[in-house]
Design a protein around this motif. Structure first.
Motif, PDB file in Angstrom:
ATOM      1  N   GLY A 171      -6.446   5.772  -2.854  1.00 49.52           N
ATOM      2  CA  GLY A 171      -5.856   4.400  -3.053  1.00 49.52           C
ATOM      3  C   GLY A 171      -4.440   4.431  -3.159  1.00 49.52           C
ATOM      4  N   SER A 172      -3.907   5.655  -3.179  1.00 44.98           N
ATOM      5  CA  SER A 172      -2.454   5.906  -3.524  1.00 44.98           C
ATOM      6  C   SER A 172      -1.581   5.391  -1.975  1.00 44.98           C
ATOM      7  N   GLY A 173      -2.229   5.459  -0.922  1.00 49.78           N
ATOM      8  CA  GLY A 173      -1.451   5.300   0.313  1.00 49.78           C
ATOM      9  C   GLY A 173      -1.439   6.311   1.204  1.00 49.78           C
ATOM     10  N   ARG A 212       0.400   5.214  -6.686  1.00 50.13           N
ATOM     11  CA  ARG A 212       0.628   3.856  -6.494  1.00 50.13           C
ATOM     12  C   ARG A 212       1.550   3.150  -5.185  1.00 50.13           C
ATOM     13  N   GLY A 213       1.547   4.177  -4.357  1.00 50.06           N
ATOM     14  CA  GLY A 213       2.483   3.634  -2.868  1.00 50.06           C
ATOM     15  C   GLY A 213       3.608   4.199  -3.061  1.00 50.06           C
ATOM     16  N   LYS A 214       4.064   5.032  -4.349  1.00 53.72           N
ATOM     17  CA  LYS A 214       5.392   5.271  -4.292  1.00 53.72           C
ATOM     18  C   LYS A 214       5.514   6.888  -4.601  1.00 53.72           C
ATOM     19  N   ILE A 215       6.517   7.500  -4.047  1.00 53.49           N
ATOM     20  CA  ILE A 215       6.588   8.851  -4.108  1.00 53.49           C
ATOM     21  C   ILE A 215       7.037   9.471  -5.653  1.00 53.49           C
ATOM     22  N   VAL A 216       6.418  10.236  -6.448  1.00 53.59           N
ATOM     23  CA  VAL A 216       6.669  10.761  -7.609  1.00 53.59           C
ATOM     24  C   VAL A 216       6.990  12.151  -7.764  1.00 53.59           C
ATOM     25  N   ALA A 244       0.805  -1.136   0.138  1.00 54.65           N
ATOM     26  CA  ALA A 244      -0.081  -0.316   0.071  1.00 54.65           C
ATOM     27  C   ALA A 244       1.072   1.382  -0.032  1.00 54.65           C
ATOM     28  N   VAL A 245       1.897   1.122   0.528  1.00 58.39           N
ATOM     29  CA  VAL A 245       3.087   1.989   0.659  1.00 58.39           C
ATOM     30  C   VAL A 245       4.395   1.480   0.209  1.00 58.39           C
ATOM     31  N   ASP A 246       5.110   1.967  -0.628  1.00 62.03           N
ATOM     32  CA  ASP A 246       6.374   1.175  -1.236  1.00 62.03           C
ATOM     33  C   ASP A 246       7.474   2.272  -1.266  1.00 62.03           C
ATOM     34  N   ASP A 247       8.264   1.839  -0.090  1.00 63.48           N
ATOM     35  CA  ASP A 247       9.702   2.594  -0.102  1.00 63.48           C
ATOM     36  C   ASP A 247       9.655   4.008   0.078  1.00 63.48           C
TER      37      ASP A 247
END
Length: 254
Positions: free
Chosen positions: A37-39, A207-211, A16-19
């Motif tokens: 839903g992005s976390g 999608r759980g990642k910092i952009v 749900a949250v990625d790194d």
């Protein structure tokens, strides 16, 4: 400073949250954005200590929050996305309960509660049951409860939800004032115009990642886009919103 270092949260093996890594500093307002839903809320819940991380570290003033979670929570104020309150209590009773749980001096907190209720236009309804409060009134109670103990770290998850225009303007100015007084302020909102006006820095999650993680001015310059809405649309919105709007209008034969 609040700092996240390679924080991840998995549910049934799905991230749900990625790194995720970013920081929120005193004197700044950090806006935390992302589609549903992005976390975002999962991140907020990990920062508050409501749920545990799968991996990574969250630090406040250089110390992992797990080292003294109770002490950390004493210094934190949190407005959750959903206004869960004790409906059988009145607004004044709820804030009094919060003051007692925070172990605040009774006489001083009573004056602060009365003042907050007046300033937030809740004083006339202070003895009415929260069950009869509007969504905006409930939100004001949550905001007052989060600030009552003068926290050093302020976490706001959709704080403008249900507020009328006047109250939203007050909250917008209050967020900036608290940051100017040295508070660490992290807030998440779908109201991009408000985020753009209030925030010193923007962190965008997809999608759980910092952009994206930078000032709005730098993001505008780097991406050659005029507004935060345009930046957000390019980085975190997968569909063409205008095309989708036309399809919906066509479908209903408008």
């Amino acid at each position: 400073m609040l700092e996240l270092r390679r924080v991840s949260k998995y549910f049934s093996g799905i991230p749900a949250v990625d790194d995720v890594s970013f920081s929120a500093r005193p004197g700044e307002v950090t806006g935390y954005l992302g589609p549903n839903g992005s976390g975002k809320s999962t991140t907020m819940k990990m920062i508050t200590g409501l749920i545990e991380m799968t991996a990574g570290q969250i630090l406040f003033e250089g110390r992992p929050i797990q080292d003294d979670l109770i002490g950390y929570k004493r210094r934190m104020g949190y407005v959750p996305e959903e206004p869960y309150l004790y409906n059988h209590l009145s607004g004044a009773e709820y804030l009094t309960m919060v003051a007692q749980l925070r172990d605040l001096p009774e006489r001083e907190s009573a004056g602060q509660i009365d003042g907050l209720l007046r300033l937030l236009s809740l004083h006339d309804d202070r003895h009415a049951s929260i069950s009869g409060y509007s969504k905006g009134m409930r939100q004001k109670v949550l905001i007052a409860a989060a600030l009552l103990h003068n926290p050093d770290l302020i976490l706001l998850d959709e704080p403008f939800s249900g507020l009328d225009v006047g109250s939203a303007l007050v909250l917008r100015s209050l967020i900036q004032e608290l940051a100017a007084r040295g508070k660490v302020v992290l807030f998440s909102s779908h109201e991009l115009d408000t985020v753009e006006r209030v925030s010193s820095r923007i962190v965008i999650l997809h999608r759980g990642k910092i952009v994206a993680d930078d000032s709005i001015a730098k993001l505008r310059s780097l991406m050659e886009l005029e507004s935060l809405e345009a930046i957000f649309s390019q980085l975190a919105v997968e569909q063409d919103s205008n095309a989708m709007a036309r399809e919906i209008a066509d479908l209903i034969h408008a």
